[in-house]
Motif scaffolding. Structure first.
Motif, PDB file in Angstrom:
ATOM      1  N   UNK A 175       0.835  -1.199   0.000  1.00  0.00           N
ATOM      2  CA  UNK A 175       0.000   0.000   0.000  1.00  0.00           C
ATOM      3  C   UNK A 175       0.872   1.252   0.000  1.00  0.00           C
ATOM      4  N   UNK A 176       0.235   2.405  -0.308  1.00  0.00           N
ATOM      5  CA  UNK A 176       0.990   3.652  -0.487  1.00  0.00           C
ATOM      6  C   UNK A 176       1.139   4.470   0.797  1.00  0.00           C
ATOM      7  N   UNK A 180      -4.351   7.343  -7.045  1.00  0.00           N
ATOM      8  CA  UNK A 180      -5.448   7.941  -7.795  1.00  0.00           C
ATOM      9  C   UNK A 180      -5.924   7.064  -8.948  1.00  0.00           C
ATOM     10  N   UNK A 181      -4.991   6.419  -9.652  1.00  0.00           N
ATOM     11  CA  UNK A 181      -5.387   5.604 -10.802  1.00  0.00           C
ATOM     12  C   UNK A 181      -5.750   4.172 -10.426  1.00  0.00           C
ATOM     13  N   UNK A 182      -5.156   3.661  -9.342  1.00  0.00           N
ATOM     14  CA  UNK A 182      -5.400   2.264  -8.973  1.00  0.00           C
ATOM     15  C   UNK A 182      -6.168   2.105  -7.672  1.00  0.00           C
ATOM     16  N   UNK A 183      -6.032   3.086  -6.768  1.00  0.00           N
ATOM     17  CA  UNK A 183      -6.719   2.987  -5.486  1.00  0.00           C
ATOM     18  C   UNK A 183      -5.996   2.069  -4.527  1.00  0.00           C
ATOM     19  N   UNK A 184      -6.661   1.808  -3.388  1.00  0.00           N
ATOM     20  CA  UNK A 184      -6.056   1.040  -2.305  1.00  0.00           C
ATOM     21  C   UNK A 184      -5.927  -0.445  -2.663  1.00  0.00           C
ATOM     22  N   UNK A 218     -15.663  12.391   1.646  1.00  0.00           N
ATOM     23  CA  UNK A 218     -15.714  11.821   0.290  1.00  0.00           C
ATOM     24  C   UNK A 218     -15.137  12.787  -0.742  1.00  0.00           C
ATOM     25  N   UNK A 219     -14.596  12.216  -1.806  1.00  0.00           N
ATOM     26  CA  UNK A 219     -14.216  12.985  -2.984  1.00  0.00           C
ATOM     27  C   UNK A 219     -14.494  12.130  -4.222  1.00  0.00           C
ATOM     28  N   UNK A 220     -14.397  12.753  -5.387  1.00  0.00           N
ATOM     29  CA  UNK A 220     -14.611  12.019  -6.641  1.00  0.00           C
ATOM     30  C   UNK A 220     -13.331  11.265  -6.998  1.00  0.00           C
ATOM     31  N   UNK A 221     -13.472  10.026  -7.418  1.00  0.00           N
ATOM     32  CA  UNK A 221     -12.317   9.224  -7.841  1.00  0.00           C
ATOM     33  C   UNK A 221     -12.738   8.415  -9.058  1.00  0.00           C
ATOM     34  N   UNK A 222     -12.361   8.915 -10.256  1.00  0.00           N
ATOM     35  CA  UNK A 222     -12.823   8.260 -11.485  1.00  0.00           C
ATOM     36  C   UNK A 222     -14.326   8.419 -11.599  1.00  0.00           C
ATOM     37  N   UNK A 223     -15.031   7.295 -11.815  1.00  0.00           N
ATOM     38  CA  UNK A 223     -16.497   7.371 -11.932  1.00  0.00           C
ATOM     39  C   UNK A 223     -17.189   7.026 -10.612  1.00  0.00           C
ATOM     40  N   UNK A 224     -16.401   6.943  -9.539  1.00  0.00           N
ATOM     41  CA  UNK A 224     -16.975   6.613  -8.227  1.00  0.00           C
ATOM     42  C   UNK A 224     -16.585   7.682  -7.215  1.00  0.00           C
ATOM     43  N   UNK A 225     -17.096   7.534  -5.997  1.00  0.00           N
ATOM     44  CA  UNK A 225     -16.667   8.374  -4.879  1.00  0.00           C
ATOM     45  C   UNK A 225     -15.800   7.525  -3.959  1.00  0.00           C
ATOM     46  N   UNK A 226     -14.737   8.112  -3.469  1.00  0.00           N
ATOM     47  CA  UNK A 226     -13.857   7.434  -2.514  1.00  0.00           C
ATOM     48  C   UNK A 226     -13.872   8.232  -1.224  1.00  0.00           C
ATOM     49  N   UNK A 227     -13.648   7.536  -0.094  1.00  0.00           N
ATOM     50  CA  UNK A 227     -13.724   8.233   1.192  1.00  0.00           C
ATOM     51  C   UNK A 227     -12.775   7.648   2.213  1.00  0.00           C
TER      52      UNK A 227
END
Length: 562
Positions: free
Chosen positions: A84-85, A115-119, A377-386
């Motif tokens: 993980x990052x 941002x491009x791959x996520x957790x 929450x924020x926008x991440x691609x076509x979904x929301x991430x939090x």
């Protein structure tokens, strides 16, 4: 603030420990409160050794993991160390990769792009492994729920070893080995390791297999202590041993990357708290603002000059991170107040352009402000991430589990978690989360608590008392800095406020005819009236050493007064 005084332990236990250790009642009470009741337990607590660490082969699947790694080395296969990052992930990757590279060259590292791959384990990472003829991926601080990813890798003839410390789901990935002390079927004696801690158990097992002594792993412990500090895991059991010796490495002979991060710090000896506030945010800043690879590059660099260059770049990312954090926190506070959400039991906010790298920090800031379980929450691609953060004693992971029908995925701990959902599900989730918190949280948990270990008389506080207290370090969850309360304290008449806006309180206090103590209360400036005119007051504080012009004196750091 509500003051909660811990219940006093059984007198017989305190008396027995007092007699065994020849210490005063207050010290014996503090120890029994921490679960230390015998001479042997006290010896392990005060004088831990690396021999106190458990046999790594007690962890379920450890034998399988070691066998598969040795097989990969024998067959000259390429190994990819994936993590993980965040601090726990990047230190774990640095630890395992640098250890393996000490005797095997075909080892690469991979940190997913936040941002491009996520957790967690990503399909992009597995594709990268396939493109580079990797046959074995060792996943650290992630992977316990990556069932589909592991299957995807299997179809490409790539094996997985998972080293995680998060709670598993109902079923486990079909990896060659799944190392996670929180597995239901794992009887490992200590289940509070961080991800880097599980990675350390793996290299400990590999070392045993190669007849390498535990002492030869000592230089790797600066990474483990950094992860323990950053991940806010309990400083008990094995974590206490690893943190204590890891701090020793940090303070005497750290790796060049950590040395470069701390060389401008003026303190002689760094504590776990210093690692939390100085080292960890900088390592984290790489993954938040740029890329976690930069943290791994820093932590695995053996040339000090090059490490200093990396550290300088990371310092820049950390400055950017602070600006983002400040700006987004202000926007979130404004959103809560404008939408009149102060009466809610939870805080859930969303803005599509908030920087994904700092929403966890912002969630923590909002908890500090409103003391509610909080999700940003924020926008991440076509979904929301939090990112979610909780208040003391409320399990936010369980609350998310109750709202799982609205989420795409989630994972984490009692106090911190991450999740994604479809934008159209945001309001339904927000309402469901509020309802769940409202129905399950005890009202007291919405008021910040100061847990007081003991009521003390000032006459109990002297150099000997402080000398023993210092040996309780390293402090952290489940072994926090002891907090004391004293009643009928009075100021000498010289109390004043400090700071630009008078936000801090400075006093010179005594109780009855005891010695006087300097007292400093950060953020307590507005309570100056309580101590004026020699009015008696009650104080909650910690005892610390204050060094000024080469002179060391005892000082009280006030936590609250009334």
């Amino acid at each position: 603030m509500r003051w909660t005084i811990k219940s006093k332990p059984e007198k017989e236990k305190v008396q027995a420990l007092q007699n065994a250790l020849l210490v005063d009642t207050n010290i014996a009470t503090l120890l029994v409160q921490r679960g230390i009741e015998t001479f042997e337990q006290a010896k392990t607590f005060f004088r831990p050794t690396l021999e106190d660490l458990h046999d790594p082969y007690l962890m379920k699947d450890m034998d399988k993991a070691v066998t598969r790694i040795e097989q990969a080395i024998a067959n000259e296969e390429n190994i990819l160390v994936f993590g993980d990052y965040d601090v726990d992930g990047t230190t774990a990757v640095s630890l395992v990769s640098s250890y393996l590279r000490s005797y095997y060259p075909n080892v690469a590292t991979y940190i997913p792009d936040r941002y491009n791959e996520g957790y967690g384990v990503s399909y992009t990472g597995i594709d990268y492994a396939e493109d580079n003829d990797v046959k074995l991926i060792i996943a650290l601080d992630c992977g316990i729920k990556s069932i589909d990813h592991v299957k995807y890798a299997q179809d490409k003839n790539i094996d997985f070893i998972i080293c995680d410390h998060h709670r598993p789901g109902d079923s486990l990935p079909e990896a060659v080995a799944v190392l996670d002390p929180k597995r239901e079927d794992c009887s490992y004696p200590y289940d509070e390791l961080c991800g880097c801690g599980v990675g350390f158990k793996l290299i400990q097992a590999l070392s045993q297999n190669r007849n390498i002594t535990i002492n030869e792993l000592f230089p790797y412990l600066d990474l483990v202590a950094t992860a323990i500090a950053a991940d806010i895991v309990p400083i008990t059991g094995e974590n206490r041993v690893l943190a204590k010796f890891g701090l020793e490495v940090i303070n005497t002979n750290p790796r060049p990357g950590i040395k470069a991060l701390i060389q401008n710090v003026k303190k002689k000896v760094l504590t776990i708290t210093d690692v939390v506030f100085i080292v960890a945010p900088r390592i984290n800043a790489a993954g938040r603002v740029k890329h976690g690879n930069e943290a791994v590059a820093l932590l695995t660099e053996y040339n000090l000059e090059q490490a200093e260059q990396f550290a300088s770049e990371i310092e820049g990312y950390n400055s950017d991170r602070k600006e983002l954090d400040k700006q987004i926190t202000q926007e979130a506070l404004r959103q809560i107040e404008e939408n009149d959400e102060l009466e809610r039991f939870s805080t859930v906010v969303y803005q599509e352009d908030w920087h994904k790298g700092v929403i966890g920090i912002v969630a923590s800031r909002l908890v500090e402000n409103y003391y509610r379980p909080t999700i940003v929450f924020t926008k991440s691609g076509d979904k929301l991430a939090a990112s979610a953060r909780s208040v003391k004693d409320f399990d936010v992971y369980n609350a998310l589990e109750a709202c799982a029908e609205h989420l795409e995925q989630f994972g984490g701990h009692m106090y911190a978690a991450g999740m994604t959902l479809k934008e159209e599900n945001y309001l339904n989730f927000k309402n469901a989360f509020e309802k769940e918190v409202k129905n399950t949280i005890h009202p007291d948990l919405l008021i910040p608590e100061i847990a007081v270990d003991l009521e003390l008389d000032f006459s109990d506080i002297d150099e000997k008392f402080m000398r023993i207290l210092k040996q309780f370090e390293p402090f952290g969850p489940e072994n926090m800095t002891p907090v004391f309360m004293s009643k009928n304290v009075v100021d000498s008449g010289y109390a004043k406020t400090l700071g630009n806006d008078g936000e801090h309180l400075k006093a010179f206090v005594k109780q009855n005819d005891s010695q006087n103590f300097n007292a400093i209360g950060f953020g307590l400036g507005k309570k100056l009236d309580i101590v004026k005119n020699r009015n008696p007051f009650d104080a909650v504080y910690i005892v610390e050493e204050n060094e000024w012009n080469g002179n060391v004196s005892l000082q009280l750091q006030l936590r609250d007064i009334k």
